[in-house]
Design a protein around this motif. Structure first.
Motif, PDB file in Angstrom:
ATOM      1  N   MET A  64     -15.668 -66.391 -58.935  1.00 34.78           N
ATOM      2  CA  MET A  64     -15.677 -66.235 -60.392  1.00 34.78           C
ATOM      3  C   MET A  64     -17.098 -66.297 -60.941  1.00 34.78           C
ATOM      4  O   MET A  64     -17.453 -65.527 -61.835  1.00 34.78           O
ATOM      5  N   THR A  65     -17.926 -67.194 -60.399  1.00 36.59           N
ATOM      6  CA  THR A  65     -19.310 -67.262 -60.895  1.00 36.59           C
ATOM      7  C   THR A  65     -20.064 -65.978 -60.562  1.00 36.59           C
ATOM      8  O   THR A  65     -20.860 -65.504 -61.370  1.00 36.59           O
ATOM      9  N   ASP A  66     -19.798 -65.422 -59.391  1.00 35.06           N
ATOM     10  CA  ASP A  66     -20.425 -64.143 -59.034  1.00 35.06           C
ATOM     11  C   ASP A  66     -19.976 -63.032 -59.987  1.00 35.06           C
ATOM     12  O   ASP A  66     -20.779 -62.201 -60.411  1.00 35.06           O
ATOM     13  N   SER A  67     -18.696 -63.030 -60.341  1.00 36.10           N
ATOM     14  CA  SER A  67     -18.179 -62.023 -61.267  1.00 36.10           C
ATOM     15  C   SER A  67     -18.764 -62.201 -62.663  1.00 36.10           C
ATOM     16  O   SER A  67     -19.113 -61.226 -63.322  1.00 36.10           O
ATOM     17  N   LEU A  68     -18.893 -63.456 -63.104  1.00 33.40           N
ATOM     18  CA  LEU A  68     -19.498 -63.712 -64.414  1.00 33.40           C
ATOM     19  C   LEU A  68     -20.946 -63.234 -64.432  1.00 33.40           C
ATOM     20  O   LEU A  68     -21.400 -62.636 -65.416  1.00 33.40           O
ATOM     21  N   ALA A  69     -21.670 -63.468 -63.345  1.00 34.18           N
ATOM     22  CA  ALA A  69     -23.056 -63.001 -63.252  1.00 34.18           C
ATOM     23  C   ALA A  69     -23.103 -61.472 -63.279  1.00 34.18           C
ATOM     24  O   ALA A  69     -23.993 -60.882 -63.901  1.00 34.18           O
ATOM     25  N   ALA A  70     -22.148 -60.827 -62.626  1.00 38.08           N
ATOM     26  CA  ALA A  70     -22.100 -59.361 -62.618  1.00 38.08           C
ATOM     27  C   ALA A  70     -21.825 -58.820 -64.026  1.00 38.08           C
ATOM     28  O   ALA A  70     -22.426 -57.823 -64.437  1.00 38.08           O
ATOM     29  N   TYR A  71     -20.931 -59.485 -64.765  1.00 30.21           N
ATOM     30  CA  TYR A  71     -20.669 -59.055 -66.146  1.00 30.21           C
ATOM     31  C   TYR A  71     -21.926 -59.208 -66.996  1.00 30.21           C
ATOM     32  O   TYR A  71     -22.239 -58.349 -67.818  1.00 30.21           O
ATOM     33  N   GLN A  72     -22.652 -60.313 -66.801  1.00 32.59           N
ATOM     34  CA  GLN A  72     -23.889 -60.517 -67.552  1.00 32.59           C
ATOM     35  C   GLN A  72     -24.903 -59.432 -67.211  1.00 32.59           C
ATOM     36  O   GLN A  72     -25.576 -58.893 -68.097  1.00 32.59           O
ATOM     37  N   ALA A  73     -25.004 -59.086 -65.932  1.00 30.60           N
ATOM     38  CA  ALA A  73     -25.925 -58.021 -65.515  1.00 30.60           C
ATOM     39  C   ALA A  73     -25.531 -56.685 -66.145  1.00 30.60           C
ATOM     40  O   ALA A  73     -26.399 -55.913 -66.579  1.00 30.60           O
ATOM     41  N   MET A 124     -24.019 -56.277 -69.000  1.00 37.67           N
ATOM     42  CA  MET A 124     -24.390 -56.340 -70.420  1.00 37.67           C
ATOM     43  C   MET A 124     -25.891 -56.129 -70.599  1.00 37.67           C
ATOM     44  O   MET A 124     -26.325 -55.428 -71.525  1.00 37.67           O
ATOM     45  N   GLU A 125     -26.681 -56.714 -69.710  1.00 38.74           N
ATOM     46  CA  GLU A 125     -28.135 -56.542 -69.794  1.00 38.74           C
ATOM     47  C   GLU A 125     -28.517 -55.076 -69.615  1.00 38.74           C
ATOM     48  O   GLU A 125     -29.347 -54.551 -70.360  1.00 38.74           O
ATOM     49  N   MET A 126     -27.917 -54.408 -68.640  1.00 31.39           N
ATOM     50  CA  MET A 126     -28.218 -52.990 -68.407  1.00 31.39           C
ATOM     51  C   MET A 126     -27.752 -52.129 -69.572  1.00 31.39           C
ATOM     52  O   MET A 126     -28.449 -51.197 -69.984  1.00 31.39           O
ATOM     53  N   LEU A 127     -26.587 -52.437 -70.117  1.00 33.81           N
ATOM     54  CA  LEU A 127     -26.064 -51.702 -71.259  1.00 33.81           C
ATOM     55  C   LEU A 127     -27.021 -51.828 -72.450  1.00 33.81           C
ATOM     56  O   LEU A 127     -27.370 -50.833 -73.097  1.00 33.81           O
ATOM     57  N   THR A 128     -27.487 -53.044 -72.702  1.00 36.97           N
ATOM     58  CA  THR A 128     -28.420 -53.288 -73.802  1.00 36.97           C
ATOM     59  C   THR A 128     -29.746 -52.579 -73.553  1.00 36.97           C
ATOM     60  O   THR A 128     -30.290 -51.914 -74.446  1.00 36.97           O
ATOM     61  N   PHE A 129     -30.250 -52.701 -72.333  1.00 33.36           N
ATOM     62  CA  PHE A 129     -31.511 -52.037 -71.976  1.00 33.36           C
ATOM     63  C   PHE A 129     -31.410 -50.532 -72.189  1.00 33.36           C
ATOM     64  O   PHE A 129     -32.276 -49.925 -72.820  1.00 33.36           O
ATOM     65  N   ASN A 130     -30.358 -49.923 -71.663  1.00 31.03           N
ATOM     66  CA  ASN A 130     -30.196 -48.474 -71.783  1.00 31.03           C
ATOM     67  C   ASN A 130     -30.028 -48.035 -73.231  1.00 31.03           C
ATOM     68  O   ASN A 130     -30.528 -46.980 -73.634  1.00 31.03           O
ATOM     69  N   HIS A 131     -29.338 -48.851 -74.021  1.00 31.23           N
ATOM     70  CA  HIS A 131     -29.169 -48.540 -75.445  1.00 31.23           C
ATOM     71  C   HIS A 131     -30.536 -48.478 -76.135  1.00 31.23           C
ATOM     72  O   HIS A 131     -30.858 -47.501 -76.827  1.00 31.23           O
ATOM     73  N   PHE A 132     -31.340 -49.524 -75.949  1.00 30.16           N
ATOM     74  CA  PHE A 132     -32.640 -49.559 -76.609  1.00 30.16           C
ATOM     75  C   PHE A 132     -33.581 -48.493 -76.054  1.00 30.16           C
ATOM     76  O   PHE A 132     -34.414 -47.956 -76.787  1.00 30.16           O
ATOM     77  N   LYS A 133     -33.443 -48.173 -74.776  1.00 34.49           N
ATOM     78  CA  LYS A 133     -34.261 -47.102 -74.202  1.00 34.49           C
ATOM     79  C   LYS A 133     -33.920 -45.767 -74.872  1.00 34.49           C
ATOM     80  O   LYS A 133     -34.819 -44.991 -75.213  1.00 34.49           O
ATOM     81  N   MET A 134     -32.621 -45.504 -75.094  1.00 35.22           N
ATOM     82  CA  MET A 134     -32.219 -44.261 -75.768  1.00 35.22           C
ATOM     83  C   MET A 134     -32.711 -44.238 -77.209  1.00 35.22           C
ATOM     84  O   MET A 134     -33.161 -43.197 -77.699  1.00 35.22           O
ATOM     85  N   VAL A 135     -32.622 -45.379 -77.891  1.00 38.02           N
ATOM     86  CA  VAL A 135     -33.116 -45.435 -79.276  1.00 38.02           C
ATOM     87  C   VAL A 135     -34.612 -45.145 -79.304  1.00 38.02           C
ATOM     88  O   VAL A 135     -35.087 -44.349 -80.118  1.00 38.02           O
ATOM     89  N   ARG A 136     -35.360 -45.769 -78.400  1.00 35.39           N
ATOM     90  CA  ARG A 136     -36.810 -45.551 -78.369  1.00 35.39           C
ATOM     91  C   ARG A 136     -37.143 -44.088 -78.079  1.00 35.39           C
ATOM     92  O   ARG A 136     -38.099 -43.539 -78.624  1.00 35.39           O
TER      93      ARG A 136
END
Length: 98
Positions: free
Chosen positions: A33-42, A44-56
């Motif tokens: 479960m901790t590995d899965s939670l870390a994967a979900y966090q990763a 979210m980080e990639m989703l946020t990064f890609n969003h801001f990269k597209m905006v930029r």
């Protein structure tokens, strides 16, 4: 937004199961479960990064400068603050209240 909501929902459900394991003594899957939670966090980080990269990418050069300043400021606000130095007898006075 839809992808972020799906990840948050999965993460929330897993968090509930994770903390339910405390009272049910079902700790066999805790590491998984901790590995899965870390994967979900990763994700979210990639989703946020890609969003801001597209905006930029749609900004003109002047807007990119402003965008970069805003992102850097936001990162500074999110950065952990160092602990204050210890105060003891004869130490420096506390900073003034704001």
């Amino acid at each position: 937004h839809k992808a972020a909501m799906q990840i948050r929902e999965k993460s929330h459900t897993l968090h509930q199961r994770f903390f339910d394991a405390i009272s049910t003594a079902d700790s066999a899957n805790v590491k998984q479960m901790t590995d899965s939670l870390a994967a979900y966090q990763a994700q979210m980080e990639m989703l946020t990064f890609n969003h801001f990269k597209m905006v930029r990418n749609i900004c003109n050069p002047e807007q990119k400068k402003t965008f970069d300043k805003v992102i850097n400021h936001a990162l500074e606000m999110l950065a952990p603050k160092p602990p204050p130095p210890p105060r003891g007898p004869g130490g420096p006075p506390p900073p003034p209240e704001r």
